[in-house]
Design a protein around this motif. Structure first.
Motif, PDB file in Angstrom:
ATOM      1  N   GLY A 109       0.809  -1.208   0.000  1.00  0.00           N
ATOM      2  CA  GLY A 109       0.000   0.000   0.000  1.00  0.00           C
ATOM      3  C   GLY A 109       0.844   1.260   0.000  1.00  0.00           C
ATOM      4  O   GLY A 109       0.567   2.210  -0.747  1.00  0.00           O
TER       5      GLY A 109
ATOM      6  N   GLY B  13      -2.903  -4.870  -0.591  1.00  0.00           N
ATOM      7  CA  GLY B  13      -2.674  -3.628   0.126  1.00  0.00           C
ATOM      8  C   GLY B  13      -2.753  -2.416  -0.779  1.00  0.00           C
ATOM      9  O   GLY B  13      -3.320  -1.375  -0.399  1.00  0.00           O
ATOM     10  N   ALA B  14      -2.198  -2.533  -1.993  1.00  0.00           N
ATOM     11  CA  ALA B  14      -2.251  -1.422  -2.945  1.00  0.00           C
ATOM     12  C   ALA B  14      -3.680  -1.157  -3.402  1.00  0.00           C
ATOM     13  O   ALA B  14      -4.129  -0.010  -3.480  1.00  0.00           O
ATOM     14  CB  ALA B  14      -1.352  -1.720  -4.141  1.00  0.00           C
TER      15      ALA B  14
ATOM     16  N   VAL C 136      -6.054   0.591  -0.535  1.00  0.00           N
ATOM     17  CA  VAL C 136      -5.851   1.924   0.039  1.00  0.00           C
ATOM     18  C   VAL C 136      -7.133   2.749  -0.047  1.00  0.00           C
ATOM     19  O   VAL C 136      -7.517   3.439   0.905  1.00  0.00           O
ATOM     20  CB  VAL C 136      -4.694   2.651  -0.679  1.00  0.00           C
ATOM     21  CG1 VAL C 136      -4.566   4.080  -0.163  1.00  0.00           C
ATOM     22  CG2 VAL C 136      -3.385   1.908  -0.479  1.00  0.00           C
TER      23      VAL C 136
ATOM     24  N   LEU D  46      -5.150   3.260   4.965  1.00  0.00           N
ATOM     25  CA  LEU D  46      -3.766   2.812   5.149  1.00  0.00           C
ATOM     26  C   LEU D  46      -3.069   3.701   6.167  1.00  0.00           C
ATOM     27  O   LEU D  46      -3.039   4.919   6.040  1.00  0.00           O
ATOM     28  CB  LEU D  46      -3.010   2.869   3.813  1.00  0.00           C
ATOM     29  CG  LEU D  46      -1.564   2.394   3.846  1.00  0.00           C
ATOM     30  CD1 LEU D  46      -1.493   0.895   4.149  1.00  0.00           C
ATOM     31  CD2 LEU D  46      -0.867   2.698   2.524  1.00  0.00           C
TER      32      LEU D  46
END
Length: 287
Positions: A47, A205-206, A209, A214
């Motif tokens: 993230g 995680g990316a 966001v 995050l």
């Protein structure tokens, strides 16, 4: 009805995203027998890499997401070769203590460089806003998450069930001594598996966001969610955790939308009910 369908779509997207974040833990715990509670830290790293590339380097969204997954995978490879390989034969308590310690270390590093504030990103225009379909407003980013995560599910299931690598991995897990005797590179197989799981966490995680938020507490905040997916879905298949994540994601979003007073507890209630009905996992046959 249109509002319900819109919320339901959000729940499906949330479940898909939860699966991508948690499936690496399911693989390492179920197939490699490693209790890696630091799994969410790889999602956090992915993230932050995505945030930095988007907000500071000006890299487009899709390349930034891909780079985030690769960065998390690279970190997973380094840590597996230097640290995790030393605890494969340790008992589960030592693995838990090690991985929890790693969470605090990585969280402190991120806090030092990026601060404790929530990170924000700007989605590209083609992923922003909503589209109307049969009178129902559907978020473009949620649709994108469902399609992309669905492709990940299919690729993982095919890779672990139908490919030579999947067969080698199952053989290495079932009996490492025999697998080594047959010439299988067991350490290399485990390294590739751990790297893949870390990369998937970074991808989740990316992608998360915009949906999950995050900050440096991300691994601890969502650790329970990952463990719930693994516990309910079981660790012997990919489809089990996928169904568990999908079901729990829908229940969680519907609970928070329709009963916000107790919405945060709905997912735990669903977990308890599912484990009472299927203590061996959704798809695992009872002994």
């Amino acid at each position: 009805m249109s509002a319900f369908l819109s919320v339901l779509l959000d729940g499906v997207a949330s479940g898909m995203l939860l699966f991508v974040l948690a499936v690496g833990l399911s693989v390492t715990l179920g197939l490699m027998n490693v209790v890696n509670l630091a799994h969410g830290a790889f999602g956090m790293v992915g993230g932050y890499v995505c945030v930095v590339l988007l907000n500071q380097a000006g890299i487009p969204f899709l390349p930034a997401v891909a780079a985030a997954a690769l960065a998390a995978a690279a970190l997973g490879w380094v840590l597996e070769r230097t640290l995790y390989v030393r605890i494969y034969r340790s008992d589960h308590l030592e693995q838990v203590l090690f991985s929890i310690g790693l969470v605090f270390v990585l969280g402190a590093v991120v806090d030092w460089f990026m601060g404790a504030r929530q990170q924000l990103i700007q989605l590209p225009g083609w992923l922003s806003g909503r589209v109307e379909f049969a009178g129902v407003g559907l978020g473009r980013y949620r649709i994108f998450l469902i399609l992309l995560c669905g492709a990940v599910v299919a690729a993982l299931h095919f890779g672990l069930v139908r490919t030579r690598f999947g067969a080698r991995l199952r053989a290495a897990v079932d009996d490492g001594v025999v697998a080594r005797g047959m010439g299988l590179p067991v350490p290399r197989i485990f390294t590739l598996t751990f790297t893949l799981g870390s990369g998937l966490a970074g991808l989740g995680g990316a992608l998360g966001v915009e949906v999950l938020g995050l900050d440096p507490t991300f691994p601890l905040k969502y650790m329970v969610y990952f463990l719930i997916v693994v516990a309910v879905g079981g660790t012997n298949t990919v489809i089990g955790p996928f169904l568990a994540a999908l079901l729990l994601g829908v229940v969680d979003v519907l609970g928070k939308y329709y009963v916000p007073e107790v919405g945060a507890f709905v997912i735990y209630t669903a977990m308890v009910v599912l484990l009472l009905l299927r203590p061996q996992g959704l798809l695992r046959k009872a002994a």
